[in-house]
Design an enzyme around this catalytic site. Sequence first.
Site, PDB file in Angstrom:
ATOM      1  N   TRP A 171       0.819  -1.215   0.000  1.00 10.82           N
ATOM      2  CA  TRP A 171       0.000   0.000   0.000  1.00 10.82           C
ATOM      3  C   TRP A 171       0.846   1.256   0.000  1.00 10.82           C
ATOM      4  O   TRP A 171       0.528   2.243  -0.674  1.00 10.82           O
ATOM      5  CB  TRP A 171      -0.993  -0.013   1.167  1.00 10.82           C
ATOM      6  N   ASP A 219      -1.506   6.007   6.999  1.00  8.75           N
ATOM      7  CA  ASP A 219      -2.584   5.177   6.456  1.00  8.75           C
ATOM      8  C   ASP A 219      -2.871   4.058   7.459  1.00  8.75           C
ATOM      9  O   ASP A 219      -2.220   3.026   7.455  1.00  8.75           O
ATOM     10  CB  ASP A 219      -2.152   4.602   5.102  1.00  8.75           C
ATOM     11  N   LYS A 253     -12.110  -2.548   7.085  1.00  7.30           N
ATOM     12  CA  LYS A 253     -11.307  -3.495   7.850  1.00  7.30           C
ATOM     13  C   LYS A 253     -11.666  -3.483   9.329  1.00  7.30           C
ATOM     14  O   LYS A 253     -12.035  -4.490   9.881  1.00  7.30           O
ATOM     15  CB  LYS A 253      -9.823  -3.212   7.636  1.00  7.30           C
TER      16      LYS A 253
HETATM   17  C1  LIG Z   1      -7.226  -1.854   2.145  1.00  4.11           C
HETATM   18  C2  LIG Z   1      -6.155  -0.828   2.227  1.00  4.11           C
HETATM   19  C3  LIG Z   1      -6.086   0.243   1.340  1.00  4.11           C
HETATM   20  C4  LIG Z   1      -7.059   0.417   0.180  1.00  4.11           C
HETATM   21  O1  LIG Z   1      -8.293   0.788   0.671  1.00  4.11           O
HETATM   22  P1  LIG Z   1      -9.513   1.124  -0.322  1.00  4.11           P
HETATM   23  O2  LIG Z   1     -10.552   1.579   0.640  1.00  4.11           O
HETATM   24  O3  LIG Z   1      -9.856  -0.138  -1.045  1.00  4.11           O
HETATM   25  O4  LIG Z   1      -9.077   2.185  -1.255  1.00  4.11           O
HETATM   26  C5  LIG Z   1      -5.077   1.178   1.511  1.00  4.11           C
HETATM   27  N1  LIG Z   1      -4.184   1.060   2.517  1.00  4.11           N
HETATM   28  C6  LIG Z   1      -4.210   0.035   3.388  1.00  4.11           C
HETATM   29  C7  LIG Z   1      -3.205  -0.045   4.472  1.00  4.11           C
HETATM   30  C8  LIG Z   1      -5.193  -0.942   3.263  1.00  4.11           C
HETATM   31  O5  LIG Z   1      -5.236  -1.958   4.144  1.00  4.11           O
END
Ligand SMILES: *Cc1c(COP(=O)(O)O)cnc(C)c1O
Length: 360
Positions: free
Chosen positions: A101, A172, A196
């Site tokens: 990511w 993030d 998540k």
């Molecule tokens: C799942 C995830 C993303 C992407 O998220 P979306 O909502 O599908 O854009 C980005 N960063 C991390 C750390 C993730 O786990």
Amino acid sequence: MARVYNFSAGPAMLPQAVIERAQAEMLDWHGSGMSVMEMSHRGKEYMSIAEKAEADLRELMAIPANYKVLFLQGGASSQFAMIPMNLLGGRAADYIVTGTWGKKAIAEAARFGRANCAADTGVGGRYTSVPSQAELKLDPGAAYLHYTPNETVDGVEFPYIPEAGAVPLVADFSSSILSCPIDVSRYGLIYAGAQKNIGPAGLTIVIVRDDLIGHAMPGTPTMFDYAIHADNDSMYNTPATYAWYLAGLVFEWLKGQGGVAGIAEVNRRKAEKLYAAIDATDFYANPVVTECRSRMNVVFTLADSTLDERFLAEAKALGLTTLKGHRIVGGMRASLYNAMPEAGVDALVAFMADFAQRNG
Ligand SMILES: *Cc1c(COP(=O)(O)O)cnc(C)c1O
């Protein structure tokens, strides 16, 4: 009805109590005669739902008053663009890349300005560690420092918060928000897709310090300007109303679990049990440096990968689902977000020992 233990990395399990509550309120929310899905986002009833969700999140994370909480859409992936558009201000930004990511985040930032790599721990596209603070190549004039506290695909988690001095730290937290206490004041901006550890897909949470709002670069689309959303309490346009409501139910549930500190203790136990099961035999292996092992996403391989399909099929028959690893990493991945009961991990650990004994 047979609910399974769903180890999906996202969208992931939600607490059963939350789904039951949503079910009970589905047709008629609190005597309103309508479903939350059917409510005007500007009506009194929905406003009360939205405000309570924000208040509970602020309480859970002890978010200081000089931070805005935005309830947006577009996923964490949209934030990969929105962050540089709002924060770069003609300068460069630093990115620490410790997984899949982070790599996407820096590539997107490079579309809007200079994105420097402060560190990249990838070896042949695989990530198994994080850099030490001393290894970071930091620019004291950077607009911000971005990192990914928990890399969902690779199962790599930072055991420390990078020190950025006066440079705003941007994180993030998509796969680890609310899993353990975070000192929000250490950050300039925290963001997370909801699917998540918060609620259903479609909602993206951004927690941003006031002084970082209002500096969008020329040409920034209205919907990508933090100031627009902050000034309109995330209701400039129609927000993801039902996902916001469900997130609110999850926040209420989490308060009942002893808050973030309470769930962190359960999360620690769950991860310890699973890593112990992996380490107990050569039949299983986890490639991540011990202190960087993720508590949320546990990756592991079988010594004999020809047994992978049988492992997955037998696990599924026992109600242990979605254990297949990400296609980039292969092997297995068990995601242990807040809503995964400890009993689910116990069942997985018991199955793994049994499977290893029969096939080792
Ligand atoms: C799942 C995830 C993303 C992407 O998220 P979306 O909502 O599908 O854009 C980005 N960063 C991390 C750390 C993730 O786990």
